[in-house]
Structure formats: C-alpha cells, structure tokens
Write an enzyme that holds these catalytic residues in place. Structure first.
Site, PDB file in Angstrom:
ATOM      1  N   ILE A 133       0.828  -1.226   0.000  1.00 39.91           N
ATOM      2  CA  ILE A 133       0.000   0.000   0.000  1.00 39.91           C
ATOM      3  C   ILE A 133       0.856   1.269   0.000  1.00 39.91           C
ATOM      4  O   ILE A 133       0.365   2.347  -0.304  1.00 39.91           O
ATOM      5  CB  ILE A 133      -0.981   0.045   1.200  1.00 39.91           C
ATOM      6  CG1 ILE A 133      -0.248  -0.105   2.535  1.00 39.91           C
ATOM      7  CG2 ILE A 133      -2.057  -1.026   1.058  1.00 39.91           C
ATOM      8  CD1 ILE A 133      -1.116   0.243   3.729  1.00 39.91           C
ATOM      9  N   TYR A 178       4.084  -1.622  18.652  1.00 34.85           N
ATOM     10  CA  TYR A 178       2.939  -2.058  17.833  1.00 34.85           C
ATOM     11  C   TYR A 178       1.676  -1.277  18.214  1.00 34.85           C
ATOM     12  O   TYR A 178       1.016  -0.663  17.360  1.00 34.85           O
ATOM     13  CB  TYR A 178       2.733  -3.569  18.020  1.00 34.85           C
ATOM     14  CG  TYR A 178       1.411  -4.061  17.527  1.00 34.85           C
ATOM     15  CD1 TYR A 178       1.070  -3.965  16.184  1.00 34.85           C
ATOM     16  CD2 TYR A 178       0.480  -4.620  18.408  1.00 34.85           C
ATOM     17  CE1 TYR A 178      -0.155  -4.409  15.733  1.00 34.85           C
ATOM     18  CE2 TYR A 178      -0.745  -5.076  17.955  1.00 34.85           C
ATOM     19  CZ  TYR A 178      -1.058  -4.962  16.621  1.00 34.85           C
ATOM     20  OH  TYR A 178      -2.283  -5.394  16.180  1.00 34.85           O
TER      21      TYR A 178
END
Ligand code: UDP
Length: 323
Positions: A51, A140
């Site tokens: 992406i 994360y």
C-alpha cells in the site's frame, strides 16, 4: 460497488474476505504477501502490492469502483515491534498515510480499521471500555493508536469516516477448515498449544503462574475470528448508512486463563499436551477483558461462537489439515 480489503491474505483479513463474499459482496484484495498467504485468498481480484506504493494503489482505485476500504495491511507482532520500530512506523503509520491520501484523491469515504486492545496498555478497569485511557506499552500498539488518530484528522478535513475495531485475542478458524492462523514465527497461545499434538513442538511453556488471577495464569478474552469478520461487515454497513466515525472494542466479555486454554485443548485433541511453568513474559498484563457493549448496542454485533471449546475446535480442524 466493491469492497477493498488490504491485508486480505493475512489471518483475520482472509476470514473477512470470505465473510464478505458470503454476503455476496464483490471483494478486491491488496496484500504485499510479506506475512500473508496467497493460497488463503479466493478473491476475483487480487493485487500483490504494497500500500506504500501509492501509484499502484491508486491504479486499483481506478480499476474498480470502491465503496469502502477494510484496512488490515500492517505489521502486528508485539515483540518484533520493540526490535524494529522503524519498520513498524514505516509499514503501519506511513502505510496508513498513503492509503488515506489515495482514498481522498479517489473520493472514497468509508474506512473500517483493524485496531487492537494494545492501544490501551496496562488496563485501568476490567472490563475495558472504549473511553478508558490509551497508553500503549509497545511500539505495535503505539503505531495502531497513531493510525487511529490520523483517521480522525482526515475525517475532519476530508469527511473520510471510519470505524476502528479494537480486537482482543483473535483465535479460531473458519468452520470449513480451509483457512486458519499461520504465523511464522508463531507467538500466540492457541496455535502454539495445538502445535504440540501435531508434533511440531514437544511442549508448551506457560509464562508465569503467580498472577493475581483464579489459577495464577494470565486471563485473556479470546474471540472467534469469524465473529471479528462479521463485525467488519456490520461496521461497513454502519458507515455506508451515513453514521459518524467511532471506535469499538471486540471481545467475548469472557476471560479464560492460560491453564483453561490448555485444559480445553487437551480435551479437544485427546492429547495430554505437556506444559511447563516458566518465567513471566515481560509486558503481559494479568487480565485483559473487553466490554463490547458499545458494539452490541450501536453496530448490533454479538459473537456467535463465544465458547473456548468452539474456538479451539475450529482452530484444531485447520491445524489437522495443515502440513
Ligand atoms: N502464553 C503462554 N505461553 C506461550 C504463549 C503465550 O503462556 O507460549 C500466554 C501469554 O503470556 C499470555 C497469553 O498466553 O498471557 C496469551 O498470549 P498471546 O501471545 O496469545 O496473546 P496476547 O494476549 O499477548 O496478545
């Protein structure tokens, strides 16, 4: 109109692709196959691209009439994120920036985002509510929170509305047993437990049995992956109906300890899965349980497969088929 699913070859992504197809939706999948599996996707339109390649992504939006985007494409291992912050910020945060820009340029206004309970960090309250403080304890979770915040400002500036779904412990597999959880390396409890009867590992290590829980092992809220998939579908419908951006927890509301997971797996597999108690794993909170009342009330969602037995049974069916 089509639904674009980024990261559709990954664990939760591939189950969501299947769910949307079951609802007769046309699905377009984009995945760079860094951690996803090509064989997990049976979509008519599959693009093996990253992406962050904005030009290539833009072309996908030109090739199809995209109604909504379901965004999974991201790196998702807590331990790895602590060692590779550059890669996590680049793939997750910069990836989201590229996606939002391409959506804006193509006038696509609906975005369902795969977020995580890791945005909360050490919980203030059990069960955790969406209004509780967000203070991630790992890279994360921090990148996922940053991605949530980016969506908020793109909504304000360009009217791209979003639903952010904060999952607790995703587990299980499609009932048919053709897709399931396959990470390499594997770090999650349920697939690790099931690797023992499959002879891929000799025993399980239980990380700590001195937590303030009923049996001393950590308690988690395991949620069936097909229940997560249905929530993405409802969130997509919610956005298409013109509702405003919002954030929802997705969990069972039931907590199960590590020992309970091992006991259920012994029962289902008929194998006596040896388990040895080890040191605590750094950064593990004792108990994580979601309140999903908001998703129930606003999205009309409720888990169809809330029991640990069903979750492990479905995971086991898939493990038995995997080489
Ligand atoms: N766990 C364990 N042994 C393992 C893997 C995990 O005891 O080999 C425990 C872990 O400490 C946590 C729970 O199982 O309390 C769930 O861990 P997992 O990594 O699946 O999910 P997390 O809650 O960390 O996202």
């Amino acid at each position: 109109m089509a639904i674009l699913i980024t990261g559709g070859a990954g664990y939760i992504g591939s189950h969501t692709v299947t769910y949307f197809q079951q609802q007769e939706k046309e699905v377009v999948v984009v995945d760079n196959l860094q951690t996803g599996h090509r064989k997990s996707v049976e979509a008519d339109h599959f693009y093996p691209l990253d992406i962050r390649d904005q030009e290539a992504l833009d072309q996908v939006f030109k090739n199809h009439k995209i109604q909504s985007v379901i965004h999974f494409a991201a790196s998702s291992l807590v331990g790895e994120s602590m060692e590779k912050p550059y890669e996590y910020y680049h793939n997750n945060v910069y990836g989201m920036l590229c996606l939002l820009e391409v959506m804006k340029n193509n006038g696509v206004k609906n975005l369902v985002f795969s977020s995580t309970a890791a945005v909360y960090g050490e919980p203030e309250n059990i069960p955790i509510q969406e209004t509780d403080k967000t203070d991630p304890t790992n890279t994360y979770g921090e990148t996922k929170l940053a991605m949530e915040k980016m969506m908020k400002w793109f909504d304000q500036a360009y009217g791209i509305t979003y639903v952010s779904l904060r999952y607790f412990n995703a587990a299980g597999a499609h009932e048919k047993g053709h897709i399931g959880e396959a990470h390499d390396p594997e770090t999650h409890l349920i697939p690790l437990v099931l690797q023992v009867p499959r002879k891929k590992r000799q025993q399980l290590f239980i990380f700590g049995d001195d937590y303030p829980t009923m049996d001393g092992t950590c308690v988690r809220d395991y949620i069936h992956v097909m229940d997560l998939a249905s929530a993405h579908y409802l969130a997509q419908q919610y956005l298409v109906a013109g509702n405003r951006s919002d954030v929802f927890n997705l969990g069972n509301g039931n907590g199960y300890s590590v020992k309970e997971v091992v006991a259920a797996a012994r029962n289902i597999t008929g194998h006596n899965i040896p388990a040895e108690i080890k040191e605590r794993r750094p950064g593990d909170p004792a108990t994580l349980i979601a309140s999903s009342e908001k998703a129930t009330k606003i999205l009309g969602w409720s888990p169809r497969y809330p029991t640990l037995e069903k979750i492990i049974e479905d995971a086991w069916r898939w493990h038995c088929r995997e080489e």
